[in-house]
Motif scaffolding. Sequence first.
Motif, mmCIF file in Angstrom:
data_model
loop_
_atom_site.group_PDB
_atom_site.id
_atom_site.type_symbol
_atom_site.label_atom_id
_atom_site.label_comp_id
_atom_site.label_asym_id
_atom_site.label_seq_id
_atom_site.Cartn_x
_atom_site.Cartn_y
_atom_site.Cartn_z
ATOM 1 N N SER B 442 0.844 -1.205 0.000
ATOM 2 C CA SER B 442 0.000 0.000 0.000
ATOM 3 C C SER B 442 0.876 1.250 0.000
ATOM 4 N N CYS B 443 0.436 2.290 -0.708
ATOM 5 C CA CYS B 443 1.213 3.540 -0.690
ATOM 6 C C CYS B 443 0.974 4.311 0.594
ATOM 7 N N GLY B 444 -0.096 3.959 1.299
ATOM 8 C CA GLY B 444 -0.343 4.548 2.607
ATOM 9 C C GLY B 444 -1.153 5.824 2.606
ATOM 10 N N LYS B 445 -1.614 6.246 1.433
ATOM 11 C CA LYS B 445 -2.298 7.538 1.387
ATOM 12 C C LYS B 445 -3.679 7.514 2.044
ATOM 13 N N CYS B 446 -4.405 6.418 1.838
ATOM 14 C CA CYS B 446 -5.764 6.441 2.399
ATOM 15 C C CYS B 446 -5.994 5.337 3.423
ATOM 16 N N CYS B 449 -7.263 1.405 2.891
ATOM 17 C CA CYS B 449 -6.244 0.487 2.386
ATOM 18 C C CYS B 449 -5.132 0.298 3.415
ATOM 19 N N CYS B 489 -7.518 4.205 -4.722
ATOM 20 C CA CYS B 489 -7.154 3.557 -5.987
ATOM 21 C C CYS B 489 -7.484 2.076 -5.920
ATOM 22 N N GLY B 492 -6.288 -0.774 -2.868
ATOM 23 C CA GLY B 492 -7.202 -1.061 -1.768
ATOM 24 C C GLY B 492 -8.584 -1.454 -2.273
HETATM 25 S S1 SF4 Z 1 -5.909 2.451 -1.998
HETATM 26 FE FE1 SF4 Z 1 -5.131 4.334 -1.033
HETATM 27 S S2 SF4 Z 1 -3.435 3.724 0.337
HETATM 28 FE FE2 SF4 Z 1 -3.947 1.985 -1.008
HETATM 29 S S3 SF4 Z 1 -2.442 2.190 -2.614
HETATM 30 FE FE3 SF4 Z 1 -4.310 3.205 -3.345
HETATM 31 S S4 SF4 Z 1 -4.128 5.356 -2.713
HETATM 32 FE FE4 SF4 Z 1 -2.524 4.183 -1.640
#
Ligand code: SF4
Lengths: 156, 523
Positions: B442-446, B449, B489, B492
């Motif tokens: 996970s990129c950790g933004k949201c 996810c 995105c 998640g």
């Molecule tokens: S769902 Fe959200 S946290 Fe997970 S990879 Fe996509 S933007 Fe990043």
Amino acid sequence: MVHYPAWDQDEARSIVSGLSHLEGATLPILHALQEEFGYVDPQAVPLIAEALNLSRADVHGTISFYHDFRTAPPPRRIVKLCRAEACQALGCEALVEDLAREHGIVVDSHDGHHDAVVETVYCLGNCALGPSALVEGELVGRVDADRIAALCGAQQ
Amino acid sequence: MSEAIRIYVPIDAAALSVGAEVVAQAVAKEAQARGIAVEFIRNGSRGMLWLEPMVEVETGEGRIAYGPVAAKDVATLFEAGFQNGGPHGLRLGPVDELDWLKRQQRLTFERVGVTDPLSLADYRAHDGLKGLEKALSLTGVEIVEEVKASGLRGRGGAGFPTGIKWKTVHDAGATQKYIVCNADEGDSGTFADRMLMEGDPFLLIEGMAIAAIAVGATRGYIYLRSEYPHAHKALQRAILKARNAGVLGASVLGSGKAFELEVRLGAGAYICGEETSLLESLEGKRAIVRAKPPIPALQGLFGKPTIVNNVLSFAAVPWILTHGAKAYADYGMGRSRGTLPVQLGGNVRRGGLIELAFGISLREIIEDIGGGTLSGRPIRAVQVGGPLGAYLTAQQLDTPMDYEALAGIKAMLGHGGIVVFDDSVDMARQARFAFEFCAKESCGKCTPCRIGATRGVELVDKIIAGHERPKNLAVLRDLNKLMTDASLCAMGGLTPMPVMSALNHFFEDFDRPPAERLPLAAE
Ligand code: SF4
Ligand SMILES: Cc1cc2nc3c(=O)[nH]c(=O)nc-3n(C[C@H](O)[C@H](O)[C@H](O)COP(=O)(O)O)c2cc1C
Ligand code: FES
């Protein structure tokens, strides 16, 4: 096995300045440093920040985001073992267990006293010939328990 | 020189992974010892990966294949006169007559395995650069219309119409535009991008150059995952050759139009396959997904209009321009036009790359072409479309390979990867892995996810351990709904797809008495 020279700040500076003209130069610089020294020393952070007109936090943030970049010298040998689904279907998790049980090599653990470290990767694009590993840039297919042990330099 | 025997040994990473290099050396040594003059060609792989290393020799009756060849077989091969196509236990016959190849419709992969990947002369001799030459005789609008009319949809996973994306970038007013190739190929079970980049790198270069000419872009980047060192080498060499020959550079094929192309390496992060995250990475930052809009076609790399396409999307374009949009659109079914390079992997007897028009059923691919499981045990589950794709049951395999048909059974085609599992698979563990993978990558933004995936691992562990099962199963379903609905995105947003398909189709694995021992990873 790859042997790297010790970190050299002047050499690092010249690598940084040689690449800083690139658009989005951060990753190419980090790769070049890691290729030269085997890791990216924290002393590189101010060099890169200054050359690319970024904050140190930006540079540090980038280094820490990516699985590839290491900030301390690497072990003597790195075996990247694929543990994604296609290799799971071909028994890669049994290899992981065997390494731990028979050789005391725990995947993704860097504090062992072994020459080799086995790291998890997800897919090496060899999904029809798994389980797969990447060792010093060479892809190895149809890895079995003996083969992975040999790749790690473990005694049979 | 004309008496030299031409021998082909693949230099594809998969072939190398099972010994192609030592075989090539053994062949060279044995030929020398016997005083036989040999011209070696290191070709791409034909895609019959279970036959690798597959060696071909050119004879009066065409190319004859032998495989899988081990170094220890080389002496007996020469004794049997393989240099003239002689009989041997490993002889497979004329390559073009092999059933596996004959049933395919190879458009994008027509040259892979056939030519020397790094010979521009060979590329030209096999119709290479015709698409680019054609493009240079057309206006940008005409090129875009041709791509639109072909029905080509992005092969990277989402299936967005390529022509429409190109039109958006074409129409955007800007002094600088970019062409970006998404060569991150992070999905498990996929290797077509890699095989194409290693086996016919000029095709990708040509496709990207056409895109550049179409929309007026002068710079391009191939964002390649770092797990592909062999493809990296092939691309760098091919780009250098293309530049030296004037295919790239200040004046593409003498047209006066510039296109500069560079390869950039990723650094081991799955999320960099997501296009906005990839752009962040190319800009040198943490690869955090961007919210859309703005779409990359309007504000992409460094804020400029950018085409981001998958390797196979670009690679399909030269054929389309050479043979016409209609010829391409004549392949396929419904809204899935043209051909799909299918990648068959996991526990399968004959795995590899198969390029076919959309519409063939999964069963035909896995059982007929692939020969069923490698272990010989029954097929239990098949994951289609990478780590975010659904697990299907053996009963669902009559579904055709088509974007809409798979969506109809709550699955997805993705990049065309098929991973086969036999009946020893534990689907609760596979569901756990889906969350674990998402948590790690996970990129950790949201929040749904970043936190959801970690909670998902814990929940599945509790369910496996038999701890308050009905309650935790309800929470699991709820968590999946939340992740689907609220993730920024598809990382998640789609992780619930493998989880829910495992839960719905293989519930018995979530409902058995707890194992005495925890899985190693949970210790
Ligand atoms: S769902 Fe959200 S946290 Fe997970 S990879 Fe996509 S933007 Fe990043
Ligand atoms: C988590 C995630 C991973 C992705 N990985 C890839 C990838 O490895 N390669 C790729 O081409 N597209 C990938 N995509 C899709 C891209 O975001 C994008 O849709 C694609 O590159 C567009 O090109 P196309 O239209 O030619 O398919 C991924 C998407 C997501 C959400
Ligand atoms: S899943 Fe292991 S190589 Fe692709």
